[in-house]
Design a protein around this motif. Structure first.
Motif, mmCIF file in Angstrom:
data_model
loop_
_atom_site.group_PDB
_atom_site.id
_atom_site.type_symbol
_atom_site.label_atom_id
_atom_site.label_comp_id
_atom_site.label_asym_id
_atom_site.label_seq_id
_atom_site.Cartn_x
_atom_site.Cartn_y
_atom_site.Cartn_z
ATOM 1 N N GLY A 73 0.829 -1.186 0.000
ATOM 2 C CA GLY A 73 0.000 0.000 0.000
ATOM 3 C C GLY A 73 0.864 1.237 0.000
ATOM 4 N N THR A 74 2.202 1.046 -0.040
ATOM 5 C CA THR A 74 3.170 2.119 -0.224
ATOM 6 C C THR A 74 3.193 3.153 0.879
ATOM 7 N N ALA A 75 2.720 2.831 2.059
ATOM 8 C CA ALA A 75 2.780 3.800 3.150
ATOM 9 C C ALA A 75 4.214 3.949 3.631
ATOM 10 N N GLN A 76 4.618 5.153 3.971
ATOM 11 C CA GLN A 76 5.936 5.392 4.536
ATOM 12 C C GLN A 76 5.793 6.079 5.884
ATOM 13 N N ALA A 77 6.856 6.063 6.655
ATOM 14 C CA ALA A 77 6.826 6.692 7.971
ATOM 15 C C ALA A 77 7.539 8.034 7.914
ATOM 16 N N ALA A 78 6.842 9.066 8.294
ATOM 17 C CA ALA A 78 7.425 10.405 8.432
ATOM 18 C C ALA A 78 8.298 10.798 7.248
ATOM 19 N N VAL A 79 7.727 10.759 6.072
ATOM 20 C CA VAL A 79 8.456 11.174 4.877
ATOM 21 C C VAL A 79 8.580 12.687 4.839
ATOM 22 N N PHE A 80 7.480 13.370 5.188
ATOM 23 C CA PHE A 80 7.436 14.820 5.060
ATOM 24 C C PHE A 80 7.351 15.517 6.414
ATOM 25 N N LYS A 81 8.010 16.655 6.487
ATOM 26 C CA LYS A 81 7.899 17.480 7.684
ATOM 27 C C LYS A 81 6.562 18.226 7.692
ATOM 28 N N ASP A 82 6.064 18.538 6.493
ATOM 29 C CA ASP A 82 4.792 19.236 6.379
ATOM 30 C C ASP A 82 3.661 18.283 6.779
ATOM 31 N N PRO A 83 2.867 18.617 7.801
ATOM 32 C CA PRO A 83 1.833 17.700 8.300
ATOM 33 C C PRO A 83 0.738 17.378 7.285
ATOM 34 N N GLN A 84 0.426 18.326 6.398
ATOM 35 C CA GLN A 84 -0.627 18.079 5.418
ATOM 36 C C GLN A 84 -0.181 17.051 4.382
ATOM 37 N N LEU A 85 1.036 17.206 3.888
ATOM 38 C CA LEU A 85 1.583 16.230 2.948
ATOM 39 C C LEU A 85 1.728 14.866 3.615
ATOM 40 N N GLU A 86 2.224 14.874 4.842
ATOM 41 C CA GLU A 86 2.444 13.625 5.570
ATOM 42 C C GLU A 86 1.139 12.876 5.807
ATOM 43 N N SER A 87 0.104 13.622 6.172
ATOM 44 C CA SER A 87 -1.192 13.003 6.447
ATOM 45 C C SER A 87 -1.753 12.320 5.199
ATOM 46 N N LEU A 88 -1.639 12.970 4.059
ATOM 47 C CA LEU A 88 -2.179 12.402 2.822
ATOM 48 C C LEU A 88 -1.403 11.167 2.373
ATOM 49 N N GLN A 89 -0.056 11.234 2.444
ATOM 50 C CA GLN A 89 0.711 10.084 1.988
ATOM 51 C C GLN A 89 0.557 8.911 2.949
ATOM 52 N N ASP A 90 0.452 9.165 4.250
ATOM 53 C CA ASP A 90 0.315 8.081 5.212
ATOM 54 C C ASP A 90 -1.013 7.368 5.052
ATOM 55 N N ALA A 91 -2.025 8.113 4.578
ATOM 56 C CA ALA A 91 -3.345 7.526 4.336
ATOM 57 C C ALA A 91 -3.486 6.979 2.915
ATOM 58 N N ASN A 92 -2.398 7.029 2.152
ATOM 59 C CA ASN A 92 -2.413 6.563 0.751
ATOM 60 C C ASN A 92 -3.420 7.327 -0.108
ATOM 61 N N LYS A 93 -3.659 8.580 0.212
ATOM 62 C CA LYS A 93 -4.580 9.394 -0.579
ATOM 63 C C LYS A 93 -3.777 10.126 -1.656
ATOM 64 N N TYR A 94 -3.353 9.362 -2.646
ATOM 65 C CA TYR A 94 -2.414 9.902 -3.617
ATOM 66 C C TYR A 94 -3.048 10.826 -4.647
ATOM 67 N N VAL A 95 -4.328 10.677 -4.915
ATOM 68 C CA VAL A 95 -5.000 11.628 -5.803
ATOM 69 C C VAL A 95 -4.994 13.011 -5.163
#
Length: 342
Positions: free
Chosen positions: A28-50
């Motif tokens: 599902g391609t989730a990563q841990a703490a990729v981004f410092k920006d919380p908005q980007l991090e929240s979307l990628q952690d939830a796999n909301k790639y669109v």
């Protein structure tokens, strides 16, 4: 050691690499703490790639030098549809641009590694093997720039334990990655030990380490636990179905929004001749977010066929054949079963 044995060992190792890459694609391609920006991090952690793609493009339009948005766009291009060759190529180009503009930003290198790993799933084995060195170097560079990167450390360790030595594999290097964070990141160290034990086929040791893990809410760790549990349960399913059942039940309890535990449980009860119970688990599994990662519709077709419900079986097989992420081996079996119903 004779030549035939060497050839067999190398072929087995290469197959293991491809299996590992397939498992990486199933996370599902989730990563841990990729981004410092919380908005980007929240979307990628939830796999909301669109949504991540839209946000990244908006951010880059406002500021072309936004490094995190650049990396986010590459990840989104890669994972919105990981079998779309054009999007994967676009993701690769974006990762390259990110690295050129921001060579010291770990997220750019991580995006490049994730893209290459996904591309390798769609390559022939020979071409994929030629790319292993580049993938390894991408993870090494990511880890150099961000020693706390869970994803880089774990994926690099997994490559080390699966690729043959001639391609840069080294169990000792994987153990070094584990030892370096044993005190500071004990859960990261433990999941690496899980993978080392799996490669050694030390199933009891793997189970002990796996059951001791505390997944929390981290998407990447939950994905690693899910994948390792499915691997171990598959081994137990052969000779110890009760142990496999226990592992699937744990997944159902701890990751109820994942199809994995329900799909796995269907395998256990189906093997025991409990077709109705298998159908119940499969119907539940097919409603969950990661259902496409498992051959659920294929198994549904088999179960309905076992009950004599040809109409439902035909519908399930047809749905499976339309799944772009379906395993080629399962596709052939489903196609054969469907042809016999027509």
């Amino acid at each position: 050691m004779n030549i035939p044995f060497q050839t067999s060992r190398r072929t087995a190792s290469i197959s293991a690499v491809m299996t590992t890459l397939t498992l990486l694609g199933a996370l599902g391609t989730a990563q841990a703490a990729v981004f410092k920006d919380p908005q980007l991090e929240s979307l990628q952690d939830a796999n909301k790639y669109v949504d991540l793609e839209q946000l990244a493009q908006s951010r880059l339009k406002a500021n072309a030098g936004d490094a995190e948005a650049s990396a986010a766009l590459s990840l989104a291009l890669t994972f919105v549809d990981p079998v779309d060759a054009k999007r994967l190529d676009a993701g690769a180009r974006q990762a390259k641009l990110c690295i050129e503009q921001h060579p010291l930003i770990a997220a750019c290198h991580l995006a490049a590694a994730q893209n290459l790993g996904t591309q390798m799933l769609n390559m022939g084995m020979a071409k994929a093997m030629r790319s292993v060195g580049s993938l390894k170097e991408a993870w090494i560079r990511t880890l150099e720039l961000d020693p706390n990167s869970f994803t880089a450390r774990v994926e690099l360790a997994k490559l080390y334990v699966t690729v043959p030595g001639m391609l840069g594999g080294s169990v000792s290097k994987a153990r070094d990655l584990e030892a370096a964070v044993r005190g500071s990141q004990p859960e990261t160290a433990r999941i690496i030990r899980v993978h080392i034990a799996a490669d050694d086929k030390k199933w009891a040791e793997m189970e002990s380490e796996l059951l001791a893990l505390k997944p929390g809410k981290d998407g990447a760790m939950r994905g690693e636990i899910r994948t390792a549990t499915m691997q171990l349960a598959k081994e137990y399913l052969k000779d110890s179905p009760a142990k496999a059942k226990s592992l699937y039940e744990r997944l159902q309890r701890e990751q109820p929004t994942s199809a994995s535990g329900f799909y796995g449980m269907s395998r256990v009860v189906a093997a025991q001749g409990q077709t109705d119970e298998a159908l119940r688990h499969l119907e539940r599994a097919r409603t969950l977010s990661d259902a496409d990662e498992y051959p659920i519709e294929h198994r549904l077709g088999d179960a309905y066929l076992a009950k004599g419900d040809k109409a439902q079986a035909k519908a399930a097989y047809t749905r499976y054949l339309a799944n772009k992420r379906a395993n080629p081996a399962n596709l052939e079996s489903a196609r054969k079963s469907l042809s016999q119903l027509n």
